[in-house]
Design a protein around this motif. Structure first.
Motif, PDB file in Angstrom:
ATOM      1  N   MET A   1       0.775  -1.393   0.102  1.00  0.00           N
ATOM      2  CA  MET A   1      -0.060  -0.001   0.120  1.00  0.00           C
ATOM      3  C   MET A   1       0.842   1.200   0.010  1.00  0.00           C
ATOM      4  O   MET A   1       0.544   2.261  -0.231  1.00  0.00           O
ATOM      5  CB  MET A   1      -1.081   0.101   1.263  1.00  0.00           C
ATOM      6  N   ILE A   2       2.152   1.244   0.509  1.00  0.00           N
ATOM      7  CA  ILE A   2       2.835   2.294   0.669  1.00  0.00           C
ATOM      8  C   ILE A   2       3.317   2.674  -0.830  1.00  0.00           C
ATOM      9  O   ILE A   2       3.307   3.918  -1.155  1.00  0.00           O
ATOM     10  CB  ILE A   2       4.413   2.002   1.084  1.00  0.00           C
ATOM     11  N   ILE A   3       3.459   1.940  -1.731  1.00  0.00           N
ATOM     12  CA  ILE A   3       3.683   2.039  -2.992  1.00  0.00           C
ATOM     13  C   ILE A   3       2.742   3.026  -3.756  1.00  0.00           C
ATOM     14  O   ILE A   3       3.117   4.091  -4.441  1.00  0.00           O
ATOM     15  CB  ILE A   3       3.928   0.923  -3.798  1.00  0.00           C
ATOM     16  N   TYR A   4       1.248   2.601  -3.351  1.00  0.00           N
ATOM     17  CA  TYR A   4       0.143   3.396  -4.157  1.00  0.00           C
ATOM     18  C   TYR A   4       0.032   4.661  -3.702  1.00  0.00           C
ATOM     19  O   TYR A   4      -0.291   5.482  -4.056  1.00  0.00           O
ATOM     20  CB  TYR A   4      -0.822   2.403  -4.008  1.00  0.00           C
ATOM     21  N   GLY A   5       0.200   4.757  -2.115  1.00  0.00           N
ATOM     22  CA  GLY A   5       0.239   6.065  -1.362  1.00  0.00           C
ATOM     23  C   GLY A   5       1.324   7.066  -1.908  1.00  0.00           C
ATOM     24  O   GLY A   5       1.133   8.249  -2.245  1.00  0.00           O
ATOM     25  N   GLY A   6       2.595   6.354  -2.271  1.00  0.00           N
ATOM     26  CA  GLY A   6       3.352   7.429  -2.829  1.00  0.00           C
ATOM     27  C   GLY A   6       3.400   7.754  -4.460  1.00  0.00           C
ATOM     28  O   GLY A   6       3.467   8.821  -4.590  1.00  0.00           O
ATOM     29  N   LEU A   7       2.520   7.078  -5.092  1.00  0.00           N
ATOM     30  CA  LEU A   7       1.897   7.160  -6.340  1.00  0.00           C
ATOM     31  C   LEU A   7       1.083   8.460  -6.144  1.00  0.00           C
ATOM     32  O   LEU A   7       1.039   9.331  -6.970  1.00  0.00           O
ATOM     33  CB  LEU A   7       1.653   6.034  -7.093  1.00  0.00           C
ATOM     34  N   PHE A   8       0.028   8.284  -5.361  1.00  0.00           N
ATOM     35  CA  PHE A   8      -1.012   9.102  -5.319  1.00  0.00           C
ATOM     36  C   PHE A   8      -0.371  10.550  -4.942  1.00  0.00           C
ATOM     37  O   PHE A   8      -0.755  11.470  -5.499  1.00  0.00           O
ATOM     38  CB  PHE A   8      -1.983   8.588  -4.196  1.00  0.00           C
ATOM     39  N   LEU A   9       0.373  10.623  -4.095  1.00  0.00           N
ATOM     40  CA  LEU A   9       1.029  11.664  -3.492  1.00  0.00           C
ATOM     41  C   LEU A   9       1.817  12.431  -4.666  1.00  0.00           C
ATOM     42  O   LEU A   9       1.776  13.553  -4.744  1.00  0.00           O
ATOM     43  CB  LEU A   9       1.983  11.519  -2.191  1.00  0.00           C
ATOM     44  N   THR A  10       2.767  11.684  -5.365  1.00  0.00           N
ATOM     45  CA  THR A  10       3.599  12.117  -6.478  1.00  0.00           C
ATOM     46  C   THR A  10       2.394  12.693  -7.411  1.00  0.00           C
ATOM     47  O   THR A  10       2.913  13.804  -7.919  1.00  0.00           O
ATOM     48  CB  THR A  10       4.208  10.965  -7.134  1.00  0.00           C
ATOM     49  N   ALA A  11       1.512  11.945  -7.953  1.00  0.00           N
ATOM     50  CA  ALA A  11       0.571  12.576  -8.739  1.00  0.00           C
ATOM     51  C   ALA A  11      -0.222  13.756  -8.346  1.00  0.00           C
ATOM     52  O   ALA A  11      -0.329  14.591  -9.137  1.00  0.00           O
ATOM     53  CB  ALA A  11      -0.455  11.163  -9.288  1.00  0.00           C
ATOM     54  N   LEU A  12      -0.611  13.555  -7.119  1.00  0.00           N
ATOM     55  CA  LEU A  12      -1.251  14.947  -6.422  1.00  0.00           C
ATOM     56  C   LEU A  12      -0.322  16.232  -6.949  1.00  0.00           C
ATOM     57  O   LEU A  12      -0.461  17.471  -7.393  1.00  0.00           O
ATOM     58  CB  LEU A  12      -1.681  14.877  -5.049  1.00  0.00           C
ATOM     59  N   LEU A  13       1.102  15.960  -6.251  1.00  0.00           N
ATOM     60  CA  LEU A  13       1.981  17.091  -6.349  1.00  0.00           C
ATOM     61  C   LEU A  13       2.518  17.474  -7.841  1.00  0.00           C
ATOM     62  O   LEU A  13       2.585  18.713  -8.092  1.00  0.00           O
ATOM     63  CB  LEU A  13       3.258  16.717  -5.636  1.00  0.00           C
ATOM     64  N   ALA A  14       2.328  16.571  -8.596  1.00  0.00           N
ATOM     65  CA  ALA A  14       2.778  16.775 -10.225  1.00  0.00           C
ATOM     66  C   ALA A  14       1.448  17.723 -10.681  1.00  0.00           C
ATOM     67  O   ALA A  14       1.880  18.365 -11.763  1.00  0.00           O
ATOM     68  CB  ALA A  14       2.677  15.513 -10.765  1.00  0.00           C
TER      69      ALA A  14
ATOM     70  N   THR B   1       0.220  20.277  -9.044  1.00  0.00           N
ATOM     71  CA  THR B   1       0.196  21.560  -8.553  1.00  0.00           C
ATOM     72  C   THR B   1       1.431  22.245  -9.361  1.00  0.00           C
ATOM     73  O   THR B   1       1.880  21.555 -10.103  1.00  0.00           O
ATOM     74  CB  THR B   1       0.418  21.412  -7.147  1.00  0.00           C
ATOM     75  N   ILE B   2       1.815  23.419  -8.598  1.00  0.00           N
ATOM     76  CA  ILE B   2       2.782  24.205  -9.193  1.00  0.00           C
ATOM     77  C   ILE B   2       4.101  23.470  -8.825  1.00  0.00           C
ATOM     78  O   ILE B   2       5.174  23.910  -9.265  1.00  0.00           O
ATOM     79  CB  ILE B   2       2.657  25.634  -8.913  1.00  0.00           C
ATOM     80  N   LEU B   3       4.176  22.583  -7.987  1.00  0.00           N
ATOM     81  CA  LEU B   3       5.410  21.953  -7.502  1.00  0.00           C
ATOM     82  C   LEU B   3       5.967  21.194  -8.742  1.00  0.00           C
ATOM     83  O   LEU B   3       5.402  20.394  -9.490  1.00  0.00           O
ATOM     84  CB  LEU B   3       5.184  21.112  -6.523  1.00  0.00           C
ATOM     85  N   PRO B   4       7.329  21.211  -8.800  1.00  0.00           N
ATOM     86  CA  PRO B   4       7.930  20.344  -9.970  1.00  0.00           C
ATOM     87  C   PRO B   4       8.026  18.735  -9.489  1.00  0.00           C
ATOM     88  O   PRO B   4       8.694  18.581  -8.721  1.00  0.00           O
ATOM     89  CB  PRO B   4       9.465  20.952 -10.167  1.00  0.00           C
ATOM     90  N   ALA B   5       6.937  18.121  -9.936  1.00  0.00           N
ATOM     91  CA  ALA B   5       7.051  16.480  -9.871  1.00  0.00           C
ATOM     92  C   ALA B   5       6.632  15.973 -11.039  1.00  0.00           C
ATOM     93  O   ALA B   5       5.757  16.600 -11.839  1.00  0.00           O
ATOM     94  CB  ALA B   5       6.131  16.062  -8.807  1.00  0.00           C
ATOM     95  N   TYR B   6       6.898  14.613 -11.500  1.00  0.00           N
ATOM     96  CA  TYR B   6       6.510  13.992 -12.523  1.00  0.00           C
ATOM     97  C   TYR B   6       6.212  12.638 -12.195  1.00  0.00           C
ATOM     98  O   TYR B   6       6.889  11.826 -12.008  1.00  0.00           O
ATOM     99  CB  TYR B   6       7.669  14.015 -13.659  1.00  0.00           C
ATOM    100  N   SER B   7       4.963  12.267 -12.144  1.00  0.00           N
ATOM    101  CA  SER B   7       4.203  11.120 -11.808  1.00  0.00           C
ATOM    102  C   SER B   7       4.421  10.183 -12.719  1.00  0.00           C
ATOM    103  O   SER B   7       4.440   8.790 -12.749  1.00  0.00           O
ATOM    104  CB  SER B   7       2.881  11.382 -11.436  1.00  0.00           C
ATOM    105  N   GLU B   8       4.494  10.396 -14.221  1.00  0.00           N
ATOM    106  CA  GLU B   8       4.625   9.652 -15.075  1.00  0.00           C
ATOM    107  C   GLU B   8       5.799   8.523 -15.009  1.00  0.00           C
ATOM    108  O   GLU B   8       5.738   7.347 -15.440  1.00  0.00           O
ATOM    109  CB  GLU B   8       4.860  10.334 -16.583  1.00  0.00           C
ATOM    110  N   VAL B   9       6.940   9.116 -14.529  1.00  0.00           N
ATOM    111  CA  VAL B   9       8.123   8.388 -14.472  1.00  0.00           C
ATOM    112  C   VAL B   9       7.764   7.049 -13.348  1.00  0.00           C
ATOM    113  O   VAL B   9       8.328   6.242 -13.507  1.00  0.00           O
ATOM    114  CB  VAL B   9       9.425   9.524 -14.011  1.00  0.00           C
ATOM    115  N   LEU B  10       7.295   7.594 -12.177  1.00  0.00           N
ATOM    116  CA  LEU B  10       7.002   6.678 -11.130  1.00  0.00           C
ATOM    117  C   LEU B  10       5.800   5.797 -11.659  1.00  0.00           C
ATOM    118  O   LEU B  10       6.069   4.555 -11.485  1.00  0.00           O
ATOM    119  CB  LEU B  10       6.499   7.412  -9.916  1.00  0.00           C
ATOM    120  N   PHE B  11       5.036   6.128 -12.384  1.00  0.00           N
ATOM    121  CA  PHE B  11       3.874   5.465 -12.634  1.00  0.00           C
ATOM    122  C   PHE B  11       4.379   4.419 -13.701  1.00  0.00           C
ATOM    123  O   PHE B  11       4.105   2.995 -13.737  1.00  0.00           O
ATOM    124  CB  PHE B  11       2.754   6.325 -13.682  1.00  0.00           C
ATOM    125  N   THR B  12       5.143   4.756 -14.614  1.00  0.00           N
ATOM    126  CA  THR B  12       5.812   3.755 -15.728  1.00  0.00           C
ATOM    127  C   THR B  12       6.806   2.609 -14.862  1.00  0.00           C
ATOM    128  O   THR B  12       6.481   1.535 -15.396  1.00  0.00           O
ATOM    129  CB  THR B  12       6.547   4.530 -16.693  1.00  0.00           C
TER     130      THR B  12
END
Length: 141
Positions: free
Chosen positions: A1-14, A16-27
């Motif tokens: 579940m930690i993996i999915y929580g990390g993806l959720f947080l990364t996707a949420l931050l990505a 917003t105006i914060l620099p994050a890219y969820s596609e890399v983690l997702f892939t």
């Protein structure tokens, strides 16, 4: 579940105006063999909620437009509003775009686009992007 929580947080931050890219983690998680449907759902919801943060922030900040510290001058607001009126709410289907997508969700808040319409259109676009990534990874690998 930690993996999915990390993806959720990364996707949420990505989203917003914060620099994050969820596609890399997702892939990367797809390539590791994690459940594509659960990854798709997690990333889509997180990224959509991140866009909702932009919308809410714009609605909140708009009440301070007369203050000197307000980040947008009236002429820039007017330009953004004219652009948005020209292309309309359907442009929110492009909120997933890496360039301009986050700004688009902020402008939608400034324009006070109906929240439920906003959320629906943004969710469709973002879910389609993650679905396309699943397809690309599936056919490429």
């Amino acid at each position: 579940m930690i993996i999915y929580g990390g993806l959720f947080l990364t996707a949420l931050l990505a989203a917003t105006i914060l620099p994050a890219y969820s596609e890399v983690l997702f892939t990367g998680l797809l390539l590791q063999g994690h459940d594509p449907l659960l990854l798709w759902l997690t990333a889509s919801v997180g990224n959509t909620l991140g866009s909702a943060v932009n919308w809410a922030l714009a609605v909140y900040l708009l009440r301070f437009r007369e203050h000197r510290w307000f980040p947008f001058r009236e002429e820039r607001l007017g330009r953004a509003q004219r652009w948005f009126q020209r292309y309309g709410v359907w442009s929110l289907l492009l909120a997933w775009a890496p360039i301009g997508g986050d700004a688009l969700t902020f402008v939608a808040g400034l324009m006070r686009v109906n929240f439920w319409l906003f959320l629906t259109l943004v969710a469709i676009g973002k879910a389609a992007r993650y679905a396309a990534l699943i397809g690309i990874v599936h056919f490429a690998g």
